[in-house]
Design an enzyme around this catalytic site. Structure first.
Site, short mmCIF file in Angstrom:
data_model
loop_
_atom_site.label_atom_id
_atom_site.label_comp_id
_atom_site.label_asym_id
_atom_site.label_seq_id
_atom_site.Cartn_x
_atom_site.Cartn_y
_atom_site.Cartn_z
N ARG A 46 72.51 -49.40 89.80
CA ARG A 46 72.80 -50.82 89.51
C ARG A 46 73.29 -51.52 90.79
O ARG A 46 73.01 -52.69 91.02
CB ARG A 46 73.84 -50.93 88.38
CG ARG A 46 74.29 -52.34 88.17
CD ARG A 46 75.11 -52.60 86.90
NE ARG A 46 75.79 -51.48 86.31
CZ ARG A 46 76.97 -50.99 86.72
NH1 ARG A 46 77.60 -51.51 87.76
NH2 ARG A 46 77.52 -49.97 86.11
N TYR A 98 63.93 -76.80 83.02
CA TYR A 98 63.32 -75.83 82.11
C TYR A 98 64.18 -75.75 80.83
O TYR A 98 65.41 -75.72 80.90
CB TYR A 98 63.23 -74.46 82.82
CG TYR A 98 62.93 -73.33 81.90
CD1 TYR A 98 61.78 -73.34 81.11
CD2 TYR A 98 63.79 -72.24 81.78
CE1 TYR A 98 61.49 -72.30 80.24
CE2 TYR A 98 63.52 -71.19 80.92
CZ TYR A 98 62.37 -71.23 80.15
OH TYR A 98 62.10 -70.20 79.29
N ASP A 170 66.55 -75.27 91.79
CA ASP A 170 65.56 -74.38 91.18
C ASP A 170 64.22 -74.73 91.82
O ASP A 170 63.67 -75.81 91.59
CB ASP A 170 65.53 -74.60 89.65
CG ASP A 170 64.58 -73.65 88.95
OD1 ASP A 170 63.63 -73.17 89.60
OD2 ASP A 170 64.77 -73.39 87.74
N LYS A 195 57.13 -66.41 88.04
CA LYS A 195 56.10 -67.43 88.21
C LYS A 195 55.30 -67.19 89.50
O LYS A 195 54.71 -66.14 89.63
CB LYS A 195 56.76 -68.81 88.17
CG LYS A 195 57.73 -68.99 86.97
CD LYS A 195 57.00 -68.86 85.66
CE LYS A 195 57.78 -69.25 84.43
NZ LYS A 195 58.72 -68.34 83.88
#
Ligand SMILES: Cc1ncc(COP(=O)(O)O)c(C=O)c1O
Length: 377
Positions: A46, A98, A170, A195
């Site tokens: 992690r 979004y 963003d 994306k």
């Protein structure tokens, strides 16, 4: 180095053991330690993973940043950002972001004492006017999803600096190929790597990039402490994909321009929105702060019936959520990506029930145009 050279090489060196040219997928949850208290510098998956580190370095380089911090999704990155704040703090957010960002902030983070103002950030005086005593962050999306409205990044960064606020952009819609918000003075860039950065619709991911050491330190801490990390395999998929980002983005844009012009000239839609069209109200700003206009086109077909006709009858475009993949996608934001935004809110910025969003892929443009023509017949 030039963009493509960085995209192909940054963060990656041949594997020291075998010389493998492609960074391996380091599938391990833990690492053997030399002796008590003496590790290799890698202790637990992690916290440390070499495939993830390569991806972070790669995307940070493309965004002209020093640090990349990768997450399991774009929304995990959006959520991690909120750890820079504490209860009672106020955030100014672009009113059209979004839908998942809206849902996370308005329906979840408000339970923890954070306060949000939804502002039309395409007008800088609205941004300056929304600053309050407890404001700590400005979060903009430019161009916005799905209205493709632009915010002046240099202007927002200045307002943030004067008021001692952290500024975030963003940049998912443009990708670092077309826009680098840090260059305009923004503090942090966010991407849904799902994306354009991945571009093949086969992985979910997110990343934050910054040049600021103190934001990096806090976000790196949160990445490990909250643990929303991407899998090594997903990191590898995105790392494979950024190598072709430049050629993909060029083709996305070439196709999107031709597609927007077809919609505009043929008159099949009532309104066509694309920053590359001269009639886009912020075409000039687009030319200033972006190096291209991207692959997203939105069109209002005037009635829900006509919008449905297109959505239900296309054959090359696929009706699906998401964007930025090599294959063309079509979506109905009001009932899909932005379903969690109340109708009254979304209609304020023009997101009507008859609006259709096209993620223009890199197929042959003639086929995409013919597809819409046949759908309307
Ligand atoms: C502009 C934008 N930001 C963030 C996200 C969230 O990313 P993810 O789906 O990877 O969580 C999306 C998803 O569609 C998006 O379009």
């Amino acid at each position: 180095m030039g963009f493509s050279t960085d995209a192909i090489h940054a963060g990656q060196i041949p594997d020291p053991t075998t010389g493998a040219v492609i960074t391996p997928v380091y599938l391990t949850s833990t690492y053997a330690q030399h002796e008590l208290g003496k590790s290799t510098g890698y202790e637990y998956g992690r916290t440390h993973n070499l495939t993830r580190q390569a991806l972070e370095k790669n995307i940070a380089t493309l965004e002209k940043g020093n640090y990349g911090i990768a997450f399991a999704s774009g929304l995990a990155a959006t959520h991690a950002l909120m750890n820079l704040l504490k209860a009672g703090d106020h955030v100014i957010v672009s009113n059209n972001v979004y839908g998942g960002t809206y849902r996370l902030y308005e329906q979840n983070m408000t339970n923890y004492g954070l306060e949000y103002s939804w502002v039309d950030t395409s007008n800088l005086s609205n941004v300056a006017g929304a600053v309050k005593k407890n404001t700590k962050m400005i979060f903009v999306e430019t161009p916005t999803n799905p209205m493709l409205a632009l915010t002046d990044l240099e202007g927002v960064a200045k307002i943030a600096k004067i008021n001692n606020l952290v500024s975030v952009c963003d940049n998912t819609f443009m990708s670092p190929y077309f826009q680098n918000p840090l260059k305009w003075g923004m503090d942090i860039v966010l991407h849904s790597t799902t994306k354009y950065l991945n571009g093949h619709s086969d992985a979910i991911g997110g990343i934050l990039v910054t040049n600021d050491e103190k934001y990096h330190e806090r976000l790196r801490y949160i990445q490990n402490a909250a643990g929303g990390v991407p899998s090594p395999f997903d990191c590898w998929l995105v790392l494979r994909s950024t190598k072709t980002l430049a050629v993909r983005m060029k083709q996305h844009e070439e196709n999107a321009k031709a597609f927007a012009e077809f919609l505009f000239k043929s008159g099949v839609a009532q309104k066509v929105i694309y920053p590359g069209l001269k009639d886009h109200p912020q075409h000039e700003l687009a030319q200033k702060q972006m190096r291209g206009f991207g692959g997203m086109v939105s069109a209002d077909f005037g009635t829900i019936e006509k919008a449905k006709k297109v959505l239900n009858n296309v054959k090359v475009f696929t009706l699906a959520e998401s964007l930025g993949g090599v294959e063309s996608l079509i979506c109905h934001p009001a009932s899909m990506t932005h379903a969690s935004v109340p109708k009254s809110e979304r209609e304020k910025y023009g997101l009507t029930d008859s609006l259709v969003r096209f993620s223009v892929g890199i197929e042959d443009i003639e086929d995409l145009i013919k597809d819409v023509e046949q759908a309307l017949q």
